[in-house]
Design a protein around this motif. Structure first.
Motif, PDB file in Angstrom:
ATOM      1  N   GLN A 203       0.800  -1.225   0.000  1.00 21.39           N
ATOM      2  CA  GLN A 203       0.000   0.000   0.000  1.00 21.39           C
ATOM      3  C   GLN A 203       0.838   1.282   0.000  1.00 21.39           C
ATOM      4  N   PRO A 204       1.904   1.385   0.815  1.00 22.56           N
ATOM      5  CA  PRO A 204       2.725   2.606   0.736  1.00 22.56           C
ATOM      6  C   PRO A 204       3.401   2.792  -0.610  1.00 22.56           C
ATOM      7  N   ILE A 205       3.843   1.679  -1.218  1.00 18.48           N
ATOM      8  CA  ILE A 205       4.496   1.785  -2.522  1.00 18.48           C
ATOM      9  C   ILE A 205       3.496   2.215  -3.588  1.00 18.48           C
ATOM     10  N   LEU A 206       2.295   1.618  -3.558  1.00 14.42           N
ATOM     11  CA  LEU A 206       1.270   1.995  -4.532  1.00 14.42           C
ATOM     12  C   LEU A 206       0.862   3.453  -4.357  1.00 14.42           C
ATOM     13  N   THR A 207       0.803   3.913  -3.109  1.00 16.66           N
ATOM     14  CA  THR A 207       0.469   5.318  -2.861  1.00 16.66           C
ATOM     15  C   THR A 207       1.539   6.248  -3.424  1.00 16.66           C
ATOM     16  N   LYS A 208       2.803   5.890  -3.237  1.00 21.68           N
ATOM     17  CA  LYS A 208       3.901   6.703  -3.772  1.00 21.68           C
ATOM     18  C   LYS A 208       3.864   6.731  -5.293  1.00 21.68           C
ATOM     19  N   ILE A 209       3.548   5.593  -5.906  1.00 20.35           N
ATOM     20  CA  ILE A 209       3.453   5.555  -7.366  1.00 20.35           C
ATOM     21  C   ILE A 209       2.343   6.478  -7.849  1.00 20.35           C
ATOM     22  N   SER A 210       1.201   6.433  -7.173  1.00 22.97           N
ATOM     23  CA  SER A 210       0.079   7.303  -7.560  1.00 22.97           C
ATOM     24  C   SER A 210       0.432   8.774  -7.396  1.00 22.97           C
ATOM     25  N   VAL A 211       1.029   9.125  -6.263  1.00 23.28           N
ATOM     26  CA  VAL A 211       1.367  10.520  -5.987  1.00 23.28           C
ATOM     27  C   VAL A 211       2.429  11.038  -6.953  1.00 23.28           C
ATOM     28  N   SER A 212       3.336  10.169  -7.377  1.00 21.91           N
ATOM     29  CA  SER A 212       4.440  10.613  -8.228  1.00 21.91           C
ATOM     30  C   SER A 212       3.977  11.107  -9.595  1.00 21.91           C
ATOM     31  N   PHE A 213       2.773  10.716 -10.007  1.00 18.13           N
ATOM     32  CA  PHE A 213       2.253  11.145 -11.311  1.00 18.13           C
ATOM     33  C   PHE A 213       1.232  12.275 -11.186  1.00 18.13           C
ATOM     34  N   MET A 214       1.121  12.873 -10.009  1.00 17.19           N
ATOM     35  CA  MET A 214       0.156  13.948  -9.797  1.00 17.19           C
ATOM     36  C   MET A 214       0.816  15.309  -9.912  1.00 17.19           C
ATOM     37  N   GLU A 215       0.044  16.275 -10.420  1.00 20.35           N
ATOM     38  CA  GLU A 215       0.460  17.668 -10.353  1.00 20.35           C
ATOM     39  C   GLU A 215       0.143  18.212  -8.960  1.00 20.35           C
ATOM     40  N   GLU A 216       0.694  19.384  -8.642  1.00 22.53           N
ATOM     41  CA  GLU A 216       0.519  19.935  -7.300  1.00 22.53           C
ATOM     42  C   GLU A 216      -0.945  20.168  -6.968  1.00 22.53           C
ATOM     43  N   GLN A 217      -1.727  20.576  -7.956  1.00 16.07           N
ATOM     44  CA  GLN A 217      -3.144  20.856  -7.686  1.00 16.07           C
ATOM     45  C   GLN A 217      -3.905  19.591  -7.319  1.00 16.07           C
ATOM     46  N   ASP A 218      -3.459  18.429  -7.829  1.00 15.41           N
ATOM     47  CA  ASP A 218      -4.126  17.170  -7.484  1.00 15.41           C
ATOM     48  C   ASP A 218      -3.882  16.781  -6.028  1.00 15.41           C
ATOM     49  N   LEU A 219      -2.753  17.204  -5.485  1.00 17.39           N
ATOM     50  CA  LEU A 219      -2.423  16.840  -4.111  1.00 17.39           C
ATOM     51  C   LEU A 219      -3.391  17.472  -3.111  1.00 17.39           C
ATOM     52  N   TYR A 220      -3.942  18.611  -3.458  1.00  9.65           N
ATOM     53  CA  TYR A 220      -4.846  19.324  -2.556  1.00  9.65           C
ATOM     54  C   TYR A 220      -6.300  19.234  -3.004  1.00  9.65           C
ATOM     55  N   ASN A 221      -6.559  18.373  -3.976  1.00  7.97           N
ATOM     56  CA  ASN A 221      -7.928  18.165  -4.445  1.00  7.97           C
ATOM     57  C   ASN A 221      -8.537  16.990  -3.690  1.00  7.97           C
ATOM     58  N   ALA A 222      -9.571  17.258  -2.899  1.00  5.69           N
ATOM     59  CA  ALA A 222     -10.187  16.212  -2.076  1.00  5.69           C
ATOM     60  C   ALA A 222     -10.842  15.124  -2.922  1.00  5.69           C
ATOM     61  N   MET A 223     -11.147  15.423  -4.175  1.00  6.81           N
ATOM     62  CA  MET A 223     -11.791  14.434  -5.051  1.00  6.81           C
ATOM     63  C   MET A 223     -10.789  13.459  -5.646  1.00  6.81           C
ATOM     64  N   VAL A 224      -9.505  13.808  -5.604  1.00  4.88           N
ATOM     65  CA  VAL A 224      -8.457  12.936  -6.158  1.00  4.88           C
ATOM     66  C   VAL A 224      -7.877  12.101  -5.020  1.00  4.88           C
ATOM     67  N   ILE A 225      -7.988  10.794  -5.136  1.00  2.74           N
ATOM     68  CA  ILE A 225      -7.480   9.906  -4.081  1.00  2.74           C
ATOM     69  C   ILE A 225      -6.296   9.097  -4.587  1.00  2.74           C
ATOM     70  N   ASN A 226      -6.524   8.241  -5.546  1.00  4.81           N
ATOM     71  CA  ASN A 226      -5.452   7.373  -6.036  1.00  4.81           C
ATOM     72  C   ASN A 226      -5.122   7.602  -7.506  1.00  4.81           C
ATOM     73  N   ILE A 227      -6.108   7.959  -8.298  1.00  6.26           N
ATOM     74  CA  ILE A 227      -5.902   8.148  -9.735  1.00  6.26           C
ATOM     75  C   ILE A 227      -5.708   9.630 -10.027  1.00  6.26           C
ATOM     76  N   PRO A 228      -4.573  10.033 -10.588  1.00 10.86           N
ATOM     77  CA  PRO A 228      -4.324  11.464 -10.850  1.00 10.86           C
ATOM     78  C   PRO A 228      -5.332  12.032 -11.859  1.00 10.86           C
ATOM     79  N   GLU A 229      -5.782  13.234 -11.602  1.00  7.33           N
ATOM     80  CA  GLU A 229      -6.654  13.926 -12.554  1.00  7.33           C
ATOM     81  C   GLU A 229      -5.830  14.586 -13.645  1.00  7.33           C
TER      82      GLU A 229
END
Length: 335
Positions: free
Chosen positions: A52-78
């Motif tokens: 789970q931590p590795i999968l979370t890091k993989i998901s976060v690594s493909f997100m832009e900064e705005q996705d990090l603070y978007n409550a609607m974005v959990i695992n799949i980057p917008e």
């Protein structure tokens, strides 16, 4: 005729056999199913905790900064992006750091396993003065964390001298700080990272090899060295493989000895430790953001850098998986 009649004998069903056994068959079957379910739940939980931590890091690594603070974005980057990997490669000088880390980890692992094999074999097969005392020292190397002797190591290699010869000839000691030589000297003296553990594992393995193999080699005219190289080392391949992979991986991710002795060499572990600071400096100087990078984006960059550090190890494991598992199972049986 008898065989033909036996073939026509109707087979009793489960409930019929359970009734004749007084309910024992149902209880046994229930226990087996319960054990399987509990085992599956435990395995799933363990795998989830690891992945789970590795999968979370993989998901976060493909997100832009705005996705990090978007409550609607959990695992799949917008907003899918690979810019984080490009920034990490720039901040870590990834190509050079990867090459340096590979060379250092490989050379250190080979050196450590070579000397630890000799020492472990000596403890397993030979008698010498204060043997139990020296083996107790090996156990102490395993138990005592290296941080407790960091000051002594710093002073020893900052003012390095052999029997006072350097100060006698040159008038001053030798400063080995900032050089890779101290770490190689420590590894050659079985004082490197986890060397006590390798000695213990190799000693336990050799102790379980029958002495008759060596005695037969001695009868055939082999000396001690030839017996060790030709007879013992081939049998020790499983434990040596395990120790080598452990040594390589631990050296790859080590931060303590790398900072103390290899600070002037760009390694992945040391570059990862300062990646957040470089991210802040880049945001201030290049992107003209006065406050630097946000906390969420800094964590995103650190997660991406962490993935870039462990990806080569995952690739190595994919290729060495079969030999690694076989070596662990074989060494576990013999230990």
């Amino acid at each position: 005729m008898t065989k033909h009649k036996a073939d026509k004998t109707p087979q009793m069903g489960f409930w019929e056999r359970n009734r004749k056994s007084g309910g024992y068959l149902l209880q046994k079957k229930t226990k087996e199913i319960a054990v399987r379910i509990i085992r599956a739940i435990l395995l799933f939980g363990m795998c989830f905790l690891i992945l789970q931590p590795i999968l979370t890091k993989i998901s976060v690594s493909f997100m832009e900064e705005q996705d990090l603070y978007n409550a609607m974005v959990i695992n799949i980057p917008e907003h899918f992006t690979t810019a984080n990997y490009k920034l990490c490669a720039k901040f870590m000088d990834y190509a050079k750091s990867l090459l340096n880390t590979s060379i250092v980890s490989l050379s250190i692992a080979v050196l450590q396993i070579t000397v630890c094999t000799l020492v472990g074999y000596g403890f397993a097969r030979f008698e010498f003065p204060l043997k139990k005392f020296w083996f107790a020292c090996v156990i102490m190397v395993i138990i005592i964390p290296p941080q407790t002797i960091s000051t002594s190591l710093h002073l020893h290699f900052r003012y390095f001298d052999i029997f006072g010869l350097s100060k006698l000839i040159r008038g001053e000691t030798i400063n080995l700080r900032g050089s890779i030589l101290p770490y190689y000297l420590m590894s050659a003296g079985c004082m490197g990272l986890k060397n006590g553990l390798y000695i213990f594992m190799i000693r336990q393995f050799f102790r379980n090899i029958p002495k008759e193999l060596e005695e037969a080699a001695y009868v055939d005219g082999c000396g001690t060295l030839r017996t060790f190289v030709s007879i013992m080392l081939p049998d020790a391949k499983p434990i040596l493989t395990s120790c080598f992979l452990f040594s390589f991986v631990w050296q790859w991710t080590d931060g303590f000895y790398s900072k103390m002795f290899l600070g002037n060499i760009k390694l992945l572990s040391t570059q990862l430790a300062v990646i957040a600071d470089r991210m802040d400096a880049w945001m201030v100087n290049t992107m003209k953001v006065p406050g630097g990078a946000s906390v969420g984006y800094s964590n995103c960059i650190v997660s991406t850098g962490t993935l870039m550090v462990i990806i080569p190890l995952l690739i190595l494991y994919l290729f060495a998986q079969k030999g690694f598992v076989e070596s662990l199972s074989s060494s576990g049986i013999k230990m």
